[in-house]
Design an enzyme around this catalytic site. Structure first.
Site, mmCIF file in Angstrom:
data_model
loop_
_atom_site.group_PDB
_atom_site.id
_atom_site.type_symbol
_atom_site.label_atom_id
_atom_site.label_comp_id
_atom_site.label_asym_id
_atom_site.label_seq_id
_atom_site.Cartn_x
_atom_site.Cartn_y
_atom_site.Cartn_z
ATOM 1 C CG HIS A 33 -66.940 -45.931 58.484
ATOM 2 N ND1 HIS A 33 -66.220 -44.841 58.070
ATOM 3 C CD2 HIS A 33 -66.368 -47.005 57.861
ATOM 4 C CE1 HIS A 33 -65.248 -45.217 57.240
ATOM 5 N NE2 HIS A 33 -65.330 -46.524 57.093
ATOM 6 C CB SER A 66 -63.398 -44.279 51.042
ATOM 7 O OG SER A 66 -62.276 -43.549 50.699
ATOM 8 C CG PHE A 67 -68.497 -44.182 48.757
ATOM 9 C CD1 PHE A 67 -68.937 -43.003 48.181
ATOM 10 C CD2 PHE A 67 -67.671 -45.014 48.018
ATOM 11 C CE1 PHE A 67 -68.565 -42.668 46.894
ATOM 12 C CE2 PHE A 67 -67.294 -44.688 46.726
ATOM 13 C CZ PHE A 67 -67.748 -43.510 46.164
ATOM 14 C CB CYS A 68 -68.899 -43.503 55.619
ATOM 15 S SG CYS A 68 -68.766 -41.736 55.842
ATOM 16 C CB ALA A 69 -67.891 -48.299 53.135
#
Ligand code: PLP
Length: 489
Positions: free
Chosen positions: A139, A378-381
């Protein structure tokens, strides 16, 4: 340039201990940490969450310890300690630029982290710029560009497709300036992006290339000039220097033409009651008192990694990656997430789901039952996770997602220069055990995270560090926050 000689040349400064050249794993702070399990046992902590924040290198802590007696105001102080601090700050700028292979005339701006660096670049884009990026980005490398004109390309099915799509999009971009913004290595799959090829495509189309090197820099040598990267951003806390420093490196023209990122002291040449003459170069975007400890620790980390050699780092991590990959391949129900298939080159980041298990429970059980720290979610993705795992494992819905969204989650293990084969083997043993027998404790969702129920693990007495003086109030707050967790429910 290493910052260490400058410190050493002062007779009264303690010499930082050099990194153990050639001897990987390197010593990291916290390597001997022991943590409680829900069973009441204590075990050595295994940190497999380097991609989020890596531990501090021991040599970086030594450098910070050597700096602190000299810590003083930067730029404006007349005292000798100020002179030393100012020289160290300048040397740190040079050292970080050298570490990433910057051109001699590139600007090196110290920032808080990668997010800050990319926001700075986004704010400095000339009018009439189109930014081309991919849906697979973190992100931090998507959202800043949305403030202007941007084109988001779908997650590519291969590195070649990424190059072709970038080429098409840049050719069709109807603007005076163009920027291609990509990651060096994915924070979800670890896969390496074809930076030289993307730079060639960008330059052929009159565009510039910006590289989000948050994940790349700790794992691979970077030569900005040779690659053709025009800008590069990274974070100290992912590069073994968790002292709040980051950096944006790159071409000075856009940065010098842009409004200063922050307005204030240090960013100016002259101020009158009705006007201001702004500085150029890095100071233009570094208003306020800079984070000298962040900058110097980042440079010390760069020096330590350069000393051991990035090829030795890559070789060490390749061995660990092979071990993880083969080990996970033998665990029933484990499915790895990747964009481009198993043969694509990657750093030490492996993300997976386990059929029938919620990733949040897997991560919580690895911690509470085995003393192993990994990351889930969700790993900032989010767009990438939806593309890679949207259709599968509905039981793996990310706790980050609102109740009505089907955002998938996964478990990520990531490692680096402080990781040993024994760490990897502990993880492989734990995940095999977990999948074979299921979790032994009960877990419940608490503010979006799975936690053991009950959670009898005592917290460390860290709050005592802040006792006394004005810290007492903070101590009280921490103590009251920690108290409910200290006694078994
Ligand atoms: N880019 C990538 C690829 C990342 O993995 C991260 C953090 O995880 C970031 C950017 C943002 O880094 P920071 O939180 O240090 O700003």
């Amino acid at each position: 340039m290493s910052i260490a000689p400058l410190v050493d040349s002062r007779p009264v400064a303690a010499a930082p201990s050099p990194p153990a050249a050639g001897a990987l794993p390197l010593p990291v702070v916290g390597a001997d940490l022991s943590v409680p399990l829900v069973t009441g046992e204590q075990v050595g902590y295994v940190n497999l969450d380097y991609a989020a924040s890596a531990p501090c290198l021991r040599s970086v802590l030594d450098a910070v310890g050597a700096l602190l007696p000299w810590y003083s105001s930067v730029h404006r102080g007349a005292g000798f300690a100020s002179t030393v601090t100012t020289e160290l700050y300048a040397a740190a700028r040079q050292a970080v630029g050298d570490f990433v292979g910057a051109r001699a005339d590139d600007t090196v701006v110290f920032t808080r982290n990668t997010t800050d660096a990319l926001n700075l670049l986004a704010a400095a884009l000339p009018e009439d710029t189109t930014v081309v990026t991919f849906a697979s980005e973190h992100h931090a490398n998507q959202l800043p560009w949305r403030r202007g004109r941007s084109v988001v390309l779908p997650v590519p099915a291969s590195a070649d497709e990424a190059i072709a799509r970038a080429d098409d999009a840049l050719r069709g971009a109807p603007s005076r300036h163009r920027l291609l913004a990509v990651t060096g290595a994915s924070n979800v799959t670890g896969e390496l992006w074809p930076l030289s090829e993307l730079a060639a495509v960008a330059h052929r189309r009159g565009a510039r290339l910006s590289v989000d090197a948050a994940q790349l820099a700790p794992h691979r040598a970077i030569e900005m000039a040779a690659i053709g990267a025009d800008y590069l951003a990274l974070s100290g806390h992912k590069l073994y220097a968790p002292f709040g420093g980051g950096v944006l490196v790159g071409r000075g023209d856009w940065l010098d033409a842009a409004r200063p990122y922050l307005a204030g002291g240090g960013a100016v040449r002259r101020v009158t009651l009705d006007g201001v003459e702004w500085a150029s170069g890095a100071p233009r975007h570094e208003a306020g008192t800079p984070n000298v400890v962040g900058a110097v620790s980042l440079a010390a980390a760069c020096g330590a990694l350069a000393e051991v050699g990035m090829s030795a780092v890559a070789a060490h991590e390749a061995g660990l990656l092979d071990r993880v990959t083969r080990g996970l391949g033998a665990v029933p129900g484990v499915e790895r997430l990747e964009m481009w298939g198993p043969a694509s080159p990657r750093i030490g980041v492996v993300t997976f789901q386990v059929r029938g298990f919620h990733p949040g429970v897997v991560a919580a059980a690895l911690s509470a039952e085995h003393g192993i720290g990994v990351r889930d979610g969700s790993f900032c993705a989010h767009p990438l996770m939806s593309a890679l795992a949207g259709g599968r494992a509905p039981e793996a819905r990310s706790p980050e997602a609102p109740a009505d969204a089907a955002l998938p989650g996964a478990v990520r293990v990531s490692f680096g220069v402080g990781t040993s084969r024994a760490d990897i083997d502990r993880f492989l043993g734990a995940i095999s055990d977990l999948v074979a027998r299921g979790p032994r404790a009960r877990y419940r969702l608490d503010a979006g995270r799975y936690v053991p129920e009950p959670d009898p693990r005592p917290r460390p007495a860290l709050a005592g560090l802040l006792a006394g003086g004005t810290g007492g109030a903070v101590h009280g707050l921490l103590a009251s926050h920690l108290a409910p967790c200290q006694s078994p429910a």
